[in-house]
Design a protein around this motif. Structure first.
Motif, mmCIF file in Angstrom:
data_model
loop_
_atom_site.group_PDB
_atom_site.id
_atom_site.type_symbol
_atom_site.label_atom_id
_atom_site.label_comp_id
_atom_site.label_asym_id
_atom_site.label_seq_id
_atom_site.Cartn_x
_atom_site.Cartn_y
_atom_site.Cartn_z
ATOM 1 N N LEU A 213 0.847 -1.192 0.000
ATOM 2 C CA LEU A 213 0.000 0.000 0.000
ATOM 3 C C LEU A 213 0.884 1.243 0.000
ATOM 4 O O LEU A 213 1.664 1.456 0.922
ATOM 5 N N VAL A 214 0.755 2.061 -1.036
ATOM 6 C CA VAL A 214 1.675 3.176 -1.252
ATOM 7 C C VAL A 214 0.899 4.482 -1.397
ATOM 8 O O VAL A 214 -0.146 4.538 -2.055
ATOM 9 N N VAL A 215 1.413 5.531 -0.773
ATOM 10 C CA VAL A 215 0.895 6.889 -0.955
ATOM 11 C C VAL A 215 2.054 7.775 -1.389
ATOM 12 O O VAL A 215 3.073 7.854 -0.699
ATOM 13 N N ASP A 216 1.915 8.416 -2.530
ATOM 14 C CA ASP A 216 2.918 9.369 -2.995
ATOM 15 C C ASP A 216 2.642 10.747 -2.394
ATOM 16 O O ASP A 216 1.494 11.102 -2.117
ATOM 17 N N ASN A 217 3.696 11.502 -2.200
ATOM 18 C CA ASN A 217 3.575 12.882 -1.688
ATOM 19 C C ASN A 217 2.868 12.938 -0.336
ATOM 20 O O ASN A 217 2.123 13.891 -0.049
ATOM 21 N N GLN A 218 3.110 11.934 0.502
ATOM 22 C CA GLN A 218 2.528 11.935 1.840
ATOM 23 C C GLN A 218 3.216 12.975 2.722
ATOM 24 O O GLN A 218 4.441 13.067 2.765
ATOM 25 N N TYR A 219 2.422 13.770 3.414
ATOM 26 C CA TYR A 219 2.983 14.751 4.341
ATOM 27 C C TYR A 219 3.501 14.041 5.593
ATOM 28 O O TYR A 219 2.875 13.107 6.098
ATOM 29 N N PHE A 220 4.632 14.500 6.098
ATOM 30 C CA PHE A 220 5.176 13.968 7.350
ATOM 31 C C PHE A 220 6.124 14.991 7.959
ATOM 32 O O PHE A 220 6.576 15.930 7.287
ATOM 33 N N GLY A 221 6.419 14.814 9.208
ATOM 34 C CA GLY A 221 7.355 15.689 9.893
ATOM 35 C C GLY A 221 8.780 15.194 9.708
ATOM 36 O O GLY A 221 9.097 14.067 10.091
ATOM 37 N N ALA A 222 9.631 16.018 9.095
ATOM 38 C CA ALA A 222 11.059 15.722 8.999
ATOM 39 C C ALA A 222 11.702 16.332 10.240
ATOM 40 O O ALA A 222 12.021 17.523 10.281
ATOM 41 N N GLY A 250 -2.115 19.411 10.037
ATOM 42 C CA GLY A 250 -3.301 19.867 9.335
ATOM 43 C C GLY A 250 -3.498 19.195 7.993
ATOM 44 O O GLY A 250 -4.356 19.617 7.205
ATOM 45 N N GLN A 251 -2.740 18.127 7.726
ATOM 46 C CA GLN A 251 -2.793 17.440 6.441
ATOM 47 C C GLN A 251 -3.409 16.047 6.597
ATOM 48 O O GLN A 251 -3.378 15.467 7.679
ATOM 49 N N PRO A 252 -3.959 15.481 5.499
ATOM 50 C CA PRO A 252 -4.524 14.129 5.566
ATOM 51 C C PRO A 252 -3.484 13.108 6.007
ATOM 52 O O PRO A 252 -2.318 13.188 5.628
ATOM 53 N N THR A 253 -3.921 12.151 6.804
ATOM 54 C CA THR A 253 -3.011 11.126 7.274
ATOM 55 C C THR A 253 -2.747 10.102 6.168
ATOM 56 O O THR A 253 -3.436 10.070 5.136
ATOM 57 N N PHE A 254 -1.769 9.252 6.408
ATOM 58 C CA PHE A 254 -1.447 8.175 5.465
ATOM 59 C C PHE A 254 -2.672 7.306 5.213
ATOM 60 O O PHE A 254 -2.989 6.954 4.064
ATOM 61 N N PHE A 255 -3.416 6.974 6.254
ATOM 62 C CA PHE A 255 -4.559 6.088 6.132
ATOM 63 C C PHE A 255 -5.730 6.775 5.443
ATOM 64 O O PHE A 255 -6.470 6.145 4.686
#
Length: 263
Positions: A213-222, A250-255
């Motif tokens: 299961l892959v999501v491109d351009n997923q927001y995350f904290g670096a 404030g962004q959609p989660t991976f799930f």
């Protein structure tokens, strides 16, 4: 231990419904021994339920917890609208008194199907303290064009994903962002204050995967700063399974993104 995730709902909604983002921090002796064990849940920071030397219950704590739960599920109906999950899980969610109280229309939006109707991915989870304490479970995800393996705390009480990036003082080597052709930073600051622990850095995007299961351009904290609370933990970072209504990014989660992509 390994878990099979049948669609995203099995992972994000079911488990998130069991973790109310309520911080827990106690230290008590083990019966028959002298070792002290600190139990902490990665909920968001809140005031203690009792205050003062007389240990009088503070109603503000309960009111804060109620508001936190309501905020956690306020977008649930919109996010999982017509999500296809196995019938036995749909029935379980419909019968949940917690979900029905915070989102009365949620049950009507669940469309039950067979397990074969949804894509599946297996994440092997490690129990940090074996037994029945359920303090911390962590498992692997893939990140970036190079599919670098990172381990994350599977946290039901929060909604953000973060891993250390260019963080020489962090307890783990971290994610090699320079090795990914799909990594990009947004220029926005990222910070999360938990009940125990705090991290900060910048908000970034990259490819994130759990199994197939892959999501491109997923927001995350670096993250380039972690408090000492994380020094003894075995995982590299953390993935929150709550809804984005409680995500500090404030962004959609991976799930949630998996749901949008019908994965």
């Amino acid at each position: 231990m390994s878990r099979t995730f049948t669609s995203t709902l099995s992972l994000s909604l079911l488990l998130a419904s069991t973790g109310l983002a309520a911080p827990l921090q106690t230290s008590s002796p083990i019966i028959g021994g002298g070792r002290m064990l600190n139990l902490a849940q990665r909920g968001y920071k809140a005031t203690p339920p009792v205050t003062g030397d007389d240990y009088v219950f503070d109603p503000a704590y309960a009111q804060s917890e109620i508001q936190r739960v309501l905020a956690k599920y306020k977008d649930a109906s919109a996010i999982i609208h017509n999500a296809n999950i196995p019938s036995h899980l749909a029935d379980l969610l419909r019968d949940s008194p917690l979900l029905s109280s915070v989102s009365p229309t949620l049950g009507d939006l669940l469309s039950g199907g067979s397990a074969q109707d949804s894509r599946q991915a297996t994440m092997p989870l490690i129990d940090n303290i074996s037994g029945n304490l359920d303090v911390l479970y962590y498992g692997p995800i893939g990140m970036g064009s190079q599919n670098q393996r990172m381990t994350v705390d599977i946290d039901t009480g929060s909604g953000d994903l973060w891993v250390p990036v260019n963080c020489p003082d962090c307890p783990h080597p971290g994610y090699n962002a320079d090795g990914s052709t799909t990594y990009k930073e947004t220029g926005e600051d990222f910070s999360v204050q938990y009940g125990t622990g705090q991290v900060s850095g910048v908000l970034a995007q990259d490819r994130v995967s759990v199994g197939t299961l892959v999501v491109d351009n997923q927001y995350f904290g670096a993250v380039d700063q972690e408090s000492d609370d994380f020094n003894d933990e075995p995982n590299d970072g953390l993935i929150g399974m709550a809804f984005s209504s409680v995500a500090t990014s404030g962004q959609p989660t991976f799930f949630e993104n998996l749901i949008k992509l019908n994965k």
